[in-house]
Write an enzyme that holds these catalytic residues in place. Structure first.
Site, PDB file in Angstrom:
ATOM      1  CB  SER A   1     -11.864  -1.166   2.962  1.00  0.00           C
ATOM      2  OG  SER A   1     -10.651  -1.526   2.740  1.00  0.00           O
TER       3      SER A   1
ATOM      4  NE  ARG B   1      -3.667   2.094   2.656  1.00  0.00           N
ATOM      5  CZ  ARG B   1      -3.210   3.231   3.344  1.00  0.00           C
ATOM      6  NH1 ARG B   1      -2.227   3.367   3.876  1.00  0.00           N
ATOM      7  NH2 ARG B   1      -4.144   4.139   3.447  1.00  0.00           N
TER       8      ARG B   1
ATOM      9  CE  LYS C   1      -8.614   4.462   4.772  1.00  0.00           C
ATOM     10  NZ  LYS C   1      -8.758   4.858   3.214  1.00  0.00           N
TER      11      LYS C   1
END
Ligand code: 3NM
Length: 215
Positions: free
Chosen positions: A112, A40, A141
């Site tokens: 998600s 990621r 995040k």
């Protein structure tokens, strides 16, 4: 998709490693017991283009040597190019049907989810696993949803959904057990491993906690 793959899901990109070499961090984490990996590459200073692809290939090779599935976060082109084992998408990313159309049938698709409704929709779409979060507050995040805690995983299980689940968001060795006891198959973790003094020891500790619920 083996449920046990989700026991300890390490998510990471170069910006999560406090300046350390992400290849070294990944290798240490795998030595400590990580069972699934997601590349990621996000945030300020994230690699793009050829550099991103090069790092993806290098991290994928490390995973391959240890038989750890290598998943790419929301980048279908990259996933296909580096022959990743799958793709992970968020609610605001490329729609499931478009992702599934592009990938080969054996590739894993993770989604998600933040609510029971999103989880049910992901299962209907054919998601191989879901990531449910944020379990706890996190600064990793920036655009996180409201923190709901492990209770939302309990609700998803009570709704009869048996899909493989990982909890994500602010998970550390102090709260991982609560997430597993709520019905998650495993935990997905960025900073508690990527920013640990020892990624090896941090991963080992999560594995010890997982063993408490499976024994
Ligand atoms: N997704 P850390 S929370 C990538 O809620 C991600 O869906 C989340 O990082 C979600 O383990 C999150 O450092 C960040 O808290 C997880």
């Amino acid at each position: 998709m083996k449920r046990e793959w989700l026991n300890l899901y390490f998510v990471m990109g170069s910006t999560d490693c406090d300046g350390r070499d992400p290849r070294v961090v990944l290798q240490e984490a795998i030595n400590g017991g990580v069972s699934f990996f997601q590349f990621r590459e996000k945030g300020r200073g994230a690699k793009v283009g050829m550099e991103k692809k090069k790092l993806a290939r290098e991290l994928k090779e490390i995973c391959k040597r240890h038989d750890i599935p290598f998943i790419v976060n929301d980048d279908i082109e990259l996933a296909l190019e580096v022959e990743a084992d799958g793709v992970h998408i968020g609610q605001e990313d490329t729609p499931f049907s478009m992702v599934a159309e592009r990938l080969t049938p054996e590739m894993i698709i993770g989604v998600s989810c933040h609510t029971v409704e999103e989880a049910a929709a992901a299962v209907d779409d054919g998601a191989d696993y879901i990531g449910v979060g944020p379990m706890y507050f996190t600064t990793t995040k920036k655009d996180i949803r409201e923190v709901k805690g492990p209770e939302v995983i309990r609700e998803i299980r009570h709704a009869g959904l048996t899909v493989p689940i990982v909890g994500i968001g602010g998970i550390d060795a102090g709260n991982a057990l609560d997430v597993l006891e709520a019905g998650a198959d495993g935990v997905a973790v960025i900073s508690a491993i990527s920013k640990a003094v020892s990624a090896f020891e941090a991963a080992e500790e999560f594995c010890r906690i997982h063993n408490i619920v499976t024994k």
